[in-house]
Enzyme design. Sequence first.
Site, PDB file in Angstrom:
ATOM      1  N   HIS A 109      20.405  76.494 108.851  1.00 51.15           N
ATOM      2  CA  HIS A 109      21.842  76.551 108.622  1.00 51.15           C
ATOM      3  C   HIS A 109      22.170  77.010 107.175  1.00 51.15           C
ATOM      4  O   HIS A 109      23.186  77.226 106.614  1.00 51.15           O
ATOM      5  CB  HIS A 109      22.515  75.180 108.642  1.00 51.15           C
ATOM      6  CG  HIS A 109      22.053  74.105 107.866  1.00 51.15           C
ATOM      7  ND1 HIS A 109      21.380  73.045 107.832  1.00 51.15           N
ATOM      8  CD2 HIS A 109      22.632  73.860 106.432  1.00 51.15           C
ATOM      9  CE1 HIS A 109      21.353  72.428 106.667  1.00 51.15           C
ATOM     10  NE2 HIS A 109      22.094  72.812 105.798  1.00 51.15           N
ATOM     11  N   ASP A 160      16.426  73.312 113.248  1.00 51.52           N
ATOM     12  CA  ASP A 160      17.171  73.740 112.066  1.00 51.52           C
ATOM     13  C   ASP A 160      15.928  74.293 111.152  1.00 51.52           C
ATOM     14  O   ASP A 160      15.523  73.740 110.130  1.00 51.52           O
ATOM     15  CB  ASP A 160      17.869  72.726 111.445  1.00 51.52           C
ATOM     16  CG  ASP A 160      18.712  73.125 110.133  1.00 51.52           C
ATOM     17  OD1 ASP A 160      18.877  74.263 110.222  1.00 51.52           O
ATOM     18  OD2 ASP A 160      19.526  72.135 109.675  1.00 51.52           O
ATOM     19  N   SER A 258      19.941  71.149 100.859  1.00 52.22           N
ATOM     20  CA  SER A 258      19.493  71.547 102.131  1.00 52.22           C
ATOM     21  C   SER A 258      18.372  72.593 102.051  1.00 52.22           C
ATOM     22  O   SER A 258      18.366  73.398 101.312  1.00 52.22           O
ATOM     23  CB  SER A 258      20.775  72.338 102.750  1.00 52.22           C
ATOM     24  OG  SER A 258      21.700  71.133 103.329  1.00 52.22           O
TER      25      SER A 258
END
Length: 929
Positions: A109, A160, A258
């Site tokens: 992402h 992911d 992230s």
Amino acid sequence: MAAQYRALLLVFLAVSSCQADLDPVFTDFDEELPANTMMPNERETIADCHLRFYWQGGRGIVAPAFAKPAFLTEFAHIGAIGWTGADGQIEWACGGSLIWNNFILTVAHCAENDNNVQPDVVRFGDLDLYSANDDTYAQQLRIVKIIRHPLHRYSARYYDIALMQLERNVTVHETVAPACLWFDEEVRFTELESAGWGRTGFGEKKTPILLKVNLKPVNNTKCTDHYNPTSTRGLRNGLHEHHICAGDAKMDTCPGDSGGPLQVRLQHNYRVTPFLVGLTSFGLPCGQSHPGVYTRVAHFRNWIVETLQQNGAPEVSDDLFEPQSCALRYVGLRQLAVSRVVANESGVFETFDISRQYITEDYMGEIVQLSWPGSTELARNNCMGAIIDHDTIVTLAECATNDDIAPSQVIHRFRKSFDVFEERRYDIKEIHVHPNHTDRSYYNNIAVLKIDGSIDEMPACIWNSQPLHDNQLELFATGRADLNIYQYANYVVLDPSIIRLTPRVFAYDNDSCSLAKQYLDRLDQGLLDQHLCFGNDPFLVPQVCELAGGGSIQRSVSRLRRFFKYVQGVSLFGRDCGFGEPAVAVRLQAHLGWLESVLLPNRSQQLQAKSTEDSLLFIDPDLELFDRCDFHDASVGLCVPVERCKGVRNRLRRKQGLIFCSNGTIVCCPPNDVMDDSQMDEGSQQIENCEQLYGSLRERNFKIRSEGADPSKPHLAEVTWVDMPTKQATFLCLGYLITTDSVLTTAMCTMKKDRRPNLVRLGYIMRQFEDSTLYSELESILIHPQFDSSTGEHNVALLKLAYPIIPTPGAFPGCLWRNETHTPLASSLLSIGPKQVLQEIEVHPQYATDCERILGRLPYGGEQCMRPSMYDAMPRCTTSNPVYWRRENPGKVSVEYLVGLFSHGSCVTDGYIVNTRITAYLPWIVDNV
């Protein structure tokens, strides 16, 4: 003295007696001064190691250092992923980890921002993204390709993960280097680490400085309480096996983190290498005690390797990501695990601090390896054992019954010289497995092996107390050489051979010992007192250190001012030597009773026989000279010196009905058998009253010694032969003056052809007073009637002087050691060396059983073996050299005792001497003085 004895006898005859309960008393010799410590002549317990091997005990040992690692530089693999705006400003919004020289691993992402724009730049080696103060080693590269996992969807929380290819290879050094990947599906680490430049809390601003948090893994079942399909967007099918959760009550990862690493630092080569376990994926509002969800790297092993191969890295192979290969790839650049931070005018830097090492290659000579016949494949082929006697090994029961096949030999690796080792094999002749052990059980998992022969290595001691002496322990283990030696930046040794290691570990409380599930099936009762839980904090790269079943876990302990290796247990099970995750050993102390029944079977029989016989021998330390004592037949006795009791010597030899008062030189004597002075001849009185005689002469010598001077050896006699026609004197041997007209020596000294002794010289050693030298002709030579010149048995002789001497400070009689059951732990052997120089070394008694092993035969009744101290030796010693012991009384006058006369043997290091034991000949001596 005679009146004192008669008065005491009248009192005793008038007193009624009662039965006394005499319980055995255990004495902890640690509280005694070494010089006054006694050793029993016969072995009575296995808790005697510090006495038995005192002659080999270490001096000045340096205890191992136990320290946790400290790190100076961190996160050399972390990169900040950025988006370059139209104004040239970069927004740093994700993190990633360098895993190859031109590839970073991050989450999918992060492949686009909210405006569907891909990141274009990554920056390494910069902790503060908005300051130029730390940009010395920073590297910023363009991202040229982004490869998302093919199953990833932006609308979901699954798969992911992504790889980003860089424009070129990074310049690898200490501050920028690829991380390794943890490809094992099992994540057994108790604590993980994450880092990033994200927000410091919900609603907070981003941090410009890289921050790290410590997190604990949370299993997916428990994590589902926070993330379930109905309440979590994009998680329609719940948490997947490629998810891993981790959290902490106070710390968490936040937006902006992230793609950053969830990692563990694994130690090897005195360094640490980061291993990626997961990638920061998603979570609930951060900083509120919710666990975060990470992408589990291990699930994507094949995809990562294949993607690298297909996108500009054909050299990549699956093997290169094995933990050992990856750890060694940049080993010279990794953080020091045993570092020391130094600050001076030139700045702050890091140095290698060897004192903080956690695994060493120390030599452990008390270990043997078990061997099986042929090329048999067994469940456990890495079984070891600890040498607890020269012919005895303790190991695991499952090693002694390995797949129902017994080991046939043990292999002892010994040091031939400083860096040269050799191996020697010994056949196993007996195997004793604990009777309560059952197959595939971790209870009573202990065995004893008896070998055919004798291992010439100091055995380890057995720790016989429930509390450990220290919770810091040393462990025998094995591991790969190239993962343990110190590797330098430009010189890496690749050597996968297995070497022996000594890790430093800590003993843990059994109640808080968290074990892996794979071991619990064999512990249906949990851990018991017979188990010892141990480990150390840091996790290791696999194959750095592996337990050897039956290997010792031990600690060097100071006893009697020397150091001995005490085995606390033998390794039972555990991974990575207990590092990161506890391991377990069999605690020997819990099996002392069984061990003693195997190691000292005759002792058990003797104790049982003594408990049922009336003819007993006791030592009562509470009784002193002239105390009343009680026999088991309800009769009353008096504590008197052994020479004062008629008929006691025969009973002493037969060990019949004797109670020793205090120390073995004083016995409980029936009143009618107590002799006063009128019943003893002058020679017997001198021997019996030796301690009370010559007090002023001893005080003078004590004063000389306390002033630092070397007083004479007033009891030493030089036995000589003088050729009367020429008056030429020839020194023959040494003797010991025991009364004013008697010298004790060996029979061998008197047997030289045509040179039988006819003169003794006394006080000659006191060279500062030549006029103190006394010469005395011999009246007679009395050789023990059972002396055998071919074997040396009964090697003792008594020389009678023509006239009694007048005692002087330079020459007066010494005392005889009269304790039948014990011998001083540390005595001194005297010898006349070259140029008539007096030499003296420390010697230590050996048990009769050890003497048998040394001699290869049973010792004769009057023989006693001794060992020179490992730190004390002389080139040669000759027959009749006296072995004496000085009873130390701090601040007071000391008394010397003749313990033995050297008969034969060697006084060099690792040699042995055989003495004529004085106590064995006391009756003959007293009868003939």
